[in-house]
Write a protein that holds these residues in place. Structure first.
Motif, PDB file in Angstrom:
ATOM      1  N   LEU A  55     -13.659  -9.663 -48.891  1.00 27.10           N
ATOM      2  CA  LEU A  55     -14.966  -9.078 -48.587  1.00 27.10           C
ATOM      3  C   LEU A  55     -15.487  -8.297 -49.791  1.00 27.10           C
ATOM      4  O   LEU A  55     -16.671  -8.353 -50.119  1.00 27.10           O
ATOM      5  CB  LEU A  55     -14.889  -8.161 -47.358  1.00 27.10           C
ATOM      6  N   SER A 111     -19.903 -18.132 -37.118  1.00 26.67           N
ATOM      7  CA  SER A 111     -18.626 -17.780 -37.744  1.00 26.67           C
ATOM      8  C   SER A 111     -18.746 -17.844 -39.264  1.00 26.67           C
ATOM      9  O   SER A 111     -17.748 -18.094 -39.954  1.00 26.67           O
ATOM     10  CB  SER A 111     -17.525 -18.736 -37.275  1.00 26.67           C
ATOM     11  N   GLY A 112     -19.935 -17.624 -39.764  1.00 26.81           N
ATOM     12  CA  GLY A 112     -20.125 -17.666 -41.202  1.00 26.81           C
ATOM     13  C   GLY A 112     -21.585 -17.499 -41.553  1.00 26.81           C
ATOM     14  O   GLY A 112     -22.442 -17.403 -40.664  1.00 26.81           O
ATOM     15  N   ARG A 113     -21.899 -17.438 -42.827  1.00 21.52           N
ATOM     16  CA  ARG A 113     -23.282 -17.320 -43.255  1.00 21.52           C
ATOM     17  C   ARG A 113     -23.424 -17.875 -44.661  1.00 21.52           C
ATOM     18  O   ARG A 113     -22.432 -18.135 -45.342  1.00 21.52           O
ATOM     19  CB  ARG A 113     -23.789 -15.889 -43.169  1.00 21.52           C
ATOM     20  N   PHE A 117     -12.785 -14.868 -44.837  1.00 25.52           N
ATOM     21  CA  PHE A 117     -12.029 -13.692 -44.406  1.00 25.52           C
ATOM     22  C   PHE A 117     -11.109 -14.062 -43.252  1.00 25.52           C
ATOM     23  O   PHE A 117     -10.132 -13.383 -42.980  1.00 25.52           O
ATOM     24  CB  PHE A 117     -12.957 -12.562 -43.975  1.00 25.52           C
ATOM     25  N   ASP A 130     -14.998 -16.048 -39.872  1.00 28.28           N
ATOM     26  CA  ASP A 130     -15.951 -15.385 -40.772  1.00 28.28           C
ATOM     27  C   ASP A 130     -15.816 -15.955 -42.186  1.00 28.28           C
ATOM     28  O   ASP A 130     -15.041 -15.462 -43.001  1.00 28.28           O
ATOM     29  CB  ASP A 130     -15.736 -13.866 -40.772  1.00 28.28           C
ATOM     30  N   ARG A 180     -17.895 -17.204 -45.648  1.00 32.33           N
ATOM     31  CA  ARG A 180     -19.171 -16.982 -46.344  1.00 32.33           C
ATOM     32  C   ARG A 180     -19.392 -18.017 -47.448  1.00 32.33           C
ATOM     33  O   ARG A 180     -18.521 -18.215 -48.287  1.00 32.33           O
ATOM     34  CB  ARG A 180     -19.164 -15.579 -46.961  1.00 32.33           C
ATOM     35  N   PRO A 212     -21.282 -12.222 -39.461  1.00 32.14           N
ATOM     36  CA  PRO A 212     -21.627 -13.139 -38.368  1.00 32.14           C
ATOM     37  C   PRO A 212     -20.966 -12.682 -37.067  1.00 32.14           C
ATOM     38  O   PRO A 212     -19.956 -11.980 -37.082  1.00 32.14           O
ATOM     39  CB  PRO A 212     -21.079 -14.483 -38.835  1.00 32.14           C
ATOM     40  N   ASN A 221     -19.060 -13.859 -34.780  1.00 27.59           N
ATOM     41  CA  ASN A 221     -17.640 -14.013 -34.433  1.00 27.59           C
ATOM     42  C   ASN A 221     -16.687 -13.269 -35.368  1.00 27.59           C
ATOM     43  O   ASN A 221     -15.480 -13.303 -35.172  1.00 27.59           O
ATOM     44  CB  ASN A 221     -17.251 -15.502 -34.429  1.00 27.59           C
ATOM     45  N   GLY A 222     -17.242 -12.607 -36.383  1.00 25.96           N
ATOM     46  CA  GLY A 222     -16.378 -11.917 -37.346  1.00 25.96           C
ATOM     47  C   GLY A 222     -15.816 -10.594 -36.839  1.00 25.96           C
ATOM     48  O   GLY A 222     -14.967  -9.987 -37.491  1.00 25.96           O
TER      49      GLY A 222
END
Lengths: 502, 502
Positions: free
Chosen positions: A24, A228-230, A242, A246, A248, B34, B36-37
């Motif tokens: 992160l 669950s992501g971006r 992560f 999550d 990215r 996000p 679900n993180g």
């Protein structure tokens, strides 16, 4: 005895949390961190990295692992551990052994050198002056040799470095894989050069927000889970995870280069879907990690090239693209397909097309081998680089910035990394061939934009295993035969045979 | 002996890094993470918090601190430590003592309760059903009493909780400060209610990106350094600092409530400027931390109210506002000034104007006192809340969601926090009065938008000291007399006397 693995797993989970936290910090550094935040940030990343190392080589960890494995040589102590448990302990020992083989003083010195050397590389590249980087690279090469000696190898020192990126891969295997490929690629490129078909890359202005929207649609359709992501923007596209819940991605958006942004998004989403496809219940275990850098790269390449640069894919998406960018309105599918598959020898690896790409890797592989095994003096690198460029591509860089200084990897100490990119191409072609055989009406499904079928196939056949199998074991399990360049060459020859009318 | 403080400082720096890392995890959670993180994130935050606690109460830390301080009672062991060094050791011991006074089992249980209790509070508020929250709040109040007993106090148990937020503040002092204020505020509100002047809040639609741009301009002009910080959006505005060179603000933007977003930005930037104004070289030391929650709040309130809701400020910024929002085109400064300073008793603390605000705090203070010292049963809270609302505001909430359930603080175990908000108002008025005396042509400078003068004055007189002085010591140092409600009341009576023609 089995129940006792719980304690070991607990220690592993703690280390995984530290890594995830550190990720992160990295992600924020590349996306949103304000300019002045860098100084404390690198200290915090260094702190977490040293905390992780401490835990990895702690007496507590040694004692716990030592219950099941001879920590000196990795021998599993009981026949009770077979199959998954055996593989689990092998992977855990390997990571331990790597961390433990390097003296703490060496690790600190290497980490310091890496940080200085990266800064020097940035400067040298900016000023097109290899001599600014040379002393640091020399020191880096020396330290990587020492690292290889600490870690150990059987016949070839470079193998010790390869092993960190692609377990089971050796110089011998790479020589074998790359051997025939080089002449076949050079031959194919020659034919393309002499072809009467001349294709051109699309040029023009493409509104940034439209690029963003279109890219987001594609990665969503691929099955990248945005809960669950971006996706964000950064100078260099990357993927960092992560946890499977999550992940990215980043991309870059250039107004005058629509393909760069789009293919970066598709490429990174390929990585991201792999990370999201690792099993949550394996978080903390090696089985919850990717199999290797090459297998990771196969996932991004497969989506970027076999899918993203295919005619099947654009059958569905070209009409949608036209809604975003009216300049494509009159373009036919065949013509568009050709514009996104132009082959041309070029100076920069990351901008290379899929035919010439692997040659860039082989060039770097040759040089790394010479640096590590043949004591090639670092000061001769620019000369060697340019000679090799002539040999592979019949072009010579106009500057070291566009030549030997173009990649960040050596400044980071990532010697042994480059081959994974080429392996990723080979694996991708193998996986793709198998997927297209196993999925009913595969072409039709891709033509309809049913990308999730492929995503699920990859989840089921590749992702869910994590690091349980070595790369070559995984390939065998999935496609039934060992890693090979044949499917890759067949794919290239067929595709570009059609495009360039060979 | 002096040189030895270095080891202690090294341990403190390590703990500060852990906190700073944890802050990034929090920030990301509220801004970009996000959906679900969240699950793994809370585990990682819990891991860092436990790591911090371990370090704080470790034998290594005790040994190091024990060289200079009797760790049982905080007595400084040598006369050599005077002035700054003495203050330094006092603050370090205090933090140690707080962490060390609570048994590890208790800390874990409290942390678990806090997380459950917050979820229950969210649900109870959503469903307007206090009974869903009641058992958890009851348990929380019991645990906070136990915590106070562990920590210790001389006469009043509630003092042990106050001390965590506002060092040196006691129930006795608060009773004294709040005593006369209550009747004076109620009297002022009564006069305003009976005034023939009736002002109205501005209503309408305000484009979100224009709100964002205007807010960014203001916080930049205030001197919030965007190379050492940034602003993003979140559900609830907050400020979080990783280091003076990386401070993050958030605000919210509602199309139909332009003032909410703007004043949130100004308020948070006030906090942020404080954090950026702490000395970098003190990072890791208590002197590199804010003096107290109340002093922190004074910085945000001063910018939000004394500046952001003043006529002087809008002399410069109303014309600029008109460029962003043409609907203000015909509005005169006097009229605008009145619309942003409407006084009206209301149910919700965070939406209260600056006259009624402190009454909301006194109400909560009364109740917390009864809970902690008089064993007020938690089940009676809704009844008591509504009675108090009638007493203070002459209105009764239409629901518990808009009454006793409105604030998150109790669910987090932050009993003792609320008084800091009121103290922030008092301190702000004291600092502001002094600044306007000391800065030449103060009114004119604010009218010209020269906000940096005030920022520098606050840097120099408040921020740079960090936690070196206790809140009351700091006030005395800056304004020459103890904390007092007089400047605050004077400010309100003058300002609202003019607005409401009293």
């Amino acid at each position: 005895m089995k129940a006792n693995l719980k304690n070991l797993k607990k220690l592993l989970l703690e280390m995984q949390k530290i890594e995830s936290i550190s990720s992160l910090l990295h992600w924020d550094q590349e996306t949103f961190m304000p300019e002045n935040g860098g100084e404390i940030r690198s200290k915090e990343i260094a702190y977490l990295s040293s905390l992780h190392h401490q835990k990895q080589v702690s007496d507590e960890f040694k004692k716990e692992l030592g219950k099941f494995v001879n920590i000196k040589n990795g021998e599993i102590l009981s026949n009770e551990f077979i199959d998954d448990n055996k593989r689990f302990l092998e992977r855990v020992w390997k990571d331990f052994h790597y961390a433990n083989s390097l003296p703490e003083k060496f690790v600190k010195e290497l980490s310091k050198l890496t940080s200085t050397s990266q800064m020097k590389w940035v400067k040298a590249k900016e000023q097109n002056d290899f001599s600014l980087f040379e002393p640091y690279l020399k020191k880096m090469v020396d330290m990587k040799k020492t690292e290889a000696d600490y870690y150990g190898y059987s016949t070839n020192r470079y193998d010790a470095l390869l092993e960190q990126f692609e377990p089971g891969i050796t110089t011998e295997k790479l020589d074998d894989l790359f051997g025939g490929l080089k002449s076949r690629l050079i031959k194919l490129i020659g034919k393309i050069k002499n072809s009467s078909v001349k294709n051109k890359i699309v040029e023009g202005k493409f509104a940034e927000d439209e690029q963003w929207k279109f890219g987001m649609k594609i990665i969503k359709d691929m099955g990248f889970d945005l809960n669950s992501g971006r996706q964000d923007k950064s100078a260099h596209p990357f993927t960092i995870s992560f946890h499977p819940s999550d992940v990215r991605l980043t991309t870059r958006v250039h107004e005058n280069n629509f393909l760069s942004s789009l293919f970066a998004s598709i490429h990174e989403a390929g990585h991201g879907i792999y990370e999201q496809g690792l099993l949550k219940e394996n978080f903390g275990s090696p089985f919850g990690q990717a199999a290797s850098f090459g297998i990771h790269e196969s996932q991004s390449r497969l989506w970027e090239n076999q899918i993203g640069r295919s005619k099947n894919f654009w059958k569905k998406y070209l009409p949608i693209l036209k809604d975003h960018f009216p300049q494509f309105k009159t373009m036919k599918l065949d013509e568009y397909f050709k514009t996104i598959n132009v082959v041309k020898p070029s100076l920069i690896r990351i901008e290379a097309d899929e035919v010439t790409y692997s040659l860039h890797i082989m060039l770097r592989y040759d040089i790394e081998n010479m640096l590590i095994n043949e004591d090639l003096p670092v000061k001769d690198l620019p000369k060697i680089w340019n000679e090799k460029m002539r040999e592979y591509f019949d072009i010579v860089p106009d500057s070291d910035a566009n030549g030997v200084l173009q990649d960040v990897h050596w400044s980071m100490g990532a010697l042994g990394y480059f081959p994974s990119y080429a392996l990723g191409n080979f694996y991708a072609a193998q996986f793709f061939q198998k997927a297209s055989e196993e999925i009913d009406d595969f072409d039709k499904k891709i033509q309809n934009g049913e990308l999730l079928t492929l995503k699920k196939w990859l989840n089921e056949n590749v992702h869910k295993y994590g690091r349980k199998y070595l790369p070559d074991e995984l390939i065998k399990k999935v496609v039934g035969s060992s890693m090979s360049v044949e499917p890759f060459m067949k794919y290239l020859e067929e595709k570009y045979g059609e495009i360039y009318d060979l």
